[in-house]
Motif scaffolding. Structure first.
Motif, PDB file in Angstrom:
ATOM      1  N   THR A  61     -59.966 -20.418 -28.476  1.00  0.00           N
ATOM      2  CA  THR A  61     -59.608 -19.359 -27.538  1.00  0.00           C
ATOM      3  C   THR A  61     -58.512 -18.484 -28.121  1.00  0.00           C
ATOM      4  O   THR A  61     -57.750 -18.903 -28.992  1.00  0.00           O
ATOM      5  N   VAL A  62     -58.449 -17.265 -27.613  1.00  0.00           N
ATOM      6  CA  VAL A  62     -57.304 -16.391 -27.883  1.00  0.00           C
ATOM      7  C   VAL A  62     -56.776 -15.915 -26.535  1.00  0.00           C
ATOM      8  O   VAL A  62     -57.521 -15.815 -25.562  1.00  0.00           O
ATOM      9  N   TRP A  81     -53.719 -18.308 -30.694  1.00  0.00           N
ATOM     10  CA  TRP A  81     -55.008 -18.821 -31.175  1.00  0.00           C
ATOM     11  C   TRP A  81     -55.026 -20.317 -30.905  1.00  0.00           C
ATOM     12  O   TRP A  81     -54.354 -21.095 -31.565  1.00  0.00           O
ATOM     13  N   ASP A  82     -55.770 -20.710 -29.883  1.00  0.00           N
ATOM     14  CA  ASP A  82     -55.714 -22.087 -29.394  1.00  0.00           C
ATOM     15  C   ASP A  82     -57.140 -22.577 -29.165  1.00  0.00           C
ATOM     16  O   ASP A  82     -58.086 -21.995 -29.683  1.00  0.00           O
ATOM     17  N   GLY A  83     -57.294 -23.620 -28.387  1.00  0.00           N
ATOM     18  CA  GLY A  83     -58.628 -24.107 -28.074  1.00  0.00           C
ATOM     19  C   GLY A  83     -58.598 -25.499 -27.496  1.00  0.00           C
ATOM     20  O   GLY A  83     -57.539 -26.128 -27.407  1.00  0.00           O
ATOM     21  N   PHE A  84     -59.760 -25.979 -27.099  1.00  0.00           N
ATOM     22  CA  PHE A  84     -59.846 -27.294 -26.469  1.00  0.00           C
ATOM     23  C   PHE A  84     -61.153 -27.979 -26.856  1.00  0.00           C
ATOM     24  O   PHE A  84     -62.116 -27.333 -27.285  1.00  0.00           O
ATOM     25  N   ASP A 142     -56.569 -30.684 -25.101  1.00  0.00           N
ATOM     26  CA  ASP A 142     -56.030 -29.325 -25.227  1.00  0.00           C
ATOM     27  C   ASP A 142     -55.346 -29.122 -26.580  1.00  0.00           C
ATOM     28  O   ASP A 142     -54.984 -30.078 -27.270  1.00  0.00           O
ATOM     29  N   ASN A 143     -55.184 -27.855 -26.934  1.00  0.00           N
ATOM     30  CA  ASN A 143     -54.400 -27.424 -28.111  1.00  0.00           C
ATOM     31  C   ASN A 143     -54.935 -27.980 -29.422  1.00  0.00           C
ATOM     32  O   ASN A 143     -54.176 -28.515 -30.241  1.00  0.00           O
ATOM     33  N   VAL A 144     -56.221 -27.845 -29.643  1.00  0.00           N
ATOM     34  CA  VAL A 144     -56.822 -28.467 -30.823  1.00  0.00           C
ATOM     35  C   VAL A 144     -57.003 -27.527 -32.011  1.00  0.00           C
ATOM     36  O   VAL A 144     -57.307 -27.992 -33.116  1.00  0.00           O
ATOM     37  N   VAL A 145     -56.798 -26.226 -31.828  1.00  0.00           N
ATOM     38  CA  VAL A 145     -57.047 -25.294 -32.928  1.00  0.00           C
ATOM     39  C   VAL A 145     -55.820 -25.141 -33.823  1.00  0.00           C
ATOM     40  O   VAL A 145     -55.936 -24.962 -35.036  1.00  0.00           O
ATOM     41  N   ARG A 146     -54.627 -25.226 -33.222  1.00  0.00           N
ATOM     42  CA  ARG A 146     -53.371 -25.150 -33.963  1.00  0.00           C
ATOM     43  C   ARG A 146     -53.289 -23.895 -34.818  1.00  0.00           C
ATOM     44  O   ARG A 146     -52.905 -23.923 -35.980  1.00  0.00           O
TER      45      ARG A 146
END
Length: 227
Positions: free
Chosen positions: A210-211, A216-219, A169-173
């Motif tokens: 993802t938003v 602005w986040d992502g996995f 999780d939380n890879v976009v930072r």
């Protein structure tokens, strides 16, 4: 409205869309709502997965046919409860939390849930607890301190089997993941994590940005090969 760690040009609209889909597809019930309230009352950081993300993880647990799940990073146990509900009656989620206060809040939340028999909470630093585990897991959710993500993915590989699903999780930072010279240790931890996954022949992986209510986040989603 949650204040995201990484804001955007229109966080209110992103939050509104998350709220719409949550109300339609992934509403929290009383147990989950009370867990989040308990977390807030205890002063825990608002780093829980969103309802939609929790529902996504639960669906992945079911798609994988998982019976044994490892969660690295419990916080107050919201995601743990989502995972436990998705498991069969003989399933178990082993969840690791380094912070004793967070773990105590999570344990209280679990005790009020009908899923407590499926949850095995281990308190301690993950790098101290992981070597004590001697079984493989069907799904592994990594959501703890990002500078240690390179260590966590190595342990995930040791504790996996062919077909194991790994989620990071939380890879976009907030987009900072693309900056190789970032001074943020969270960003550098994620970048090393991605490099290890990319170089590992046993893994097939993708990443989704993802938003939403968390900004602005992502996995990362990976699967251990059958070979």
């Amino acid at each position: 409205m949650r204040q995201p760690d990484y804001s955007s040009a229109d966080p209110k609209q992103w939050n509104a869309v998350d709220t719409y889909f949550t109300q339609k597809l992934a509403q929290d019930d009383t147990t989950l709502t009370n867990a989040l309230a308990s977390n807030a009352d205890a002063g825990l950081p608002i780093h829980d997965v969103s309802a939609l993300q929790g529902q996504m993880i639960a669906i992945l647990v079911q798609i994988a046919g998982a019976k044994r799940v490892l969660e690295i990073g419990t916080l107050g146990g919201y995601s743990t409860l989502r995972i436990a509900r998705a498991l069969p009656s003989d399933g178990i989620v082993v969840t690791i939390e380094a912070n004793e206060h967070h773990a105590a809040v999570a344990e209280a939340n679990f005790s009020k849930s009908d899923q407590h028999d499926k949850i095995d909470l281990r308190v301690g630093k993950a790098l101290d607890v992981l070597p004590l585990l001697n079984e493989s897991f069907d799904l592994i959710f990594i959501d703890a301190d990002k500078p240690n993500n390179p260590n966590y993915i190595q342990w995930a590989l040791k504790l996996s089997r062919p077909g194991t699903v790994i989620i990071g999780d939380n890879v976009v930072r907030g987009g900072a993941v693309v900056n190789p010279s970032s001074a943020d240790p969270n960003v550098q931890g994620v970048r090393s994590f991605i490099d290890i996954i990319a170089a590992e022949p046993r893994l097939t992986a993708t990443a989704i940005q993802t938003v939403g209510e968390k900004g602005w986040d992502g996995f990362v989603l990976a699967r251990v090969s059958d070979d």
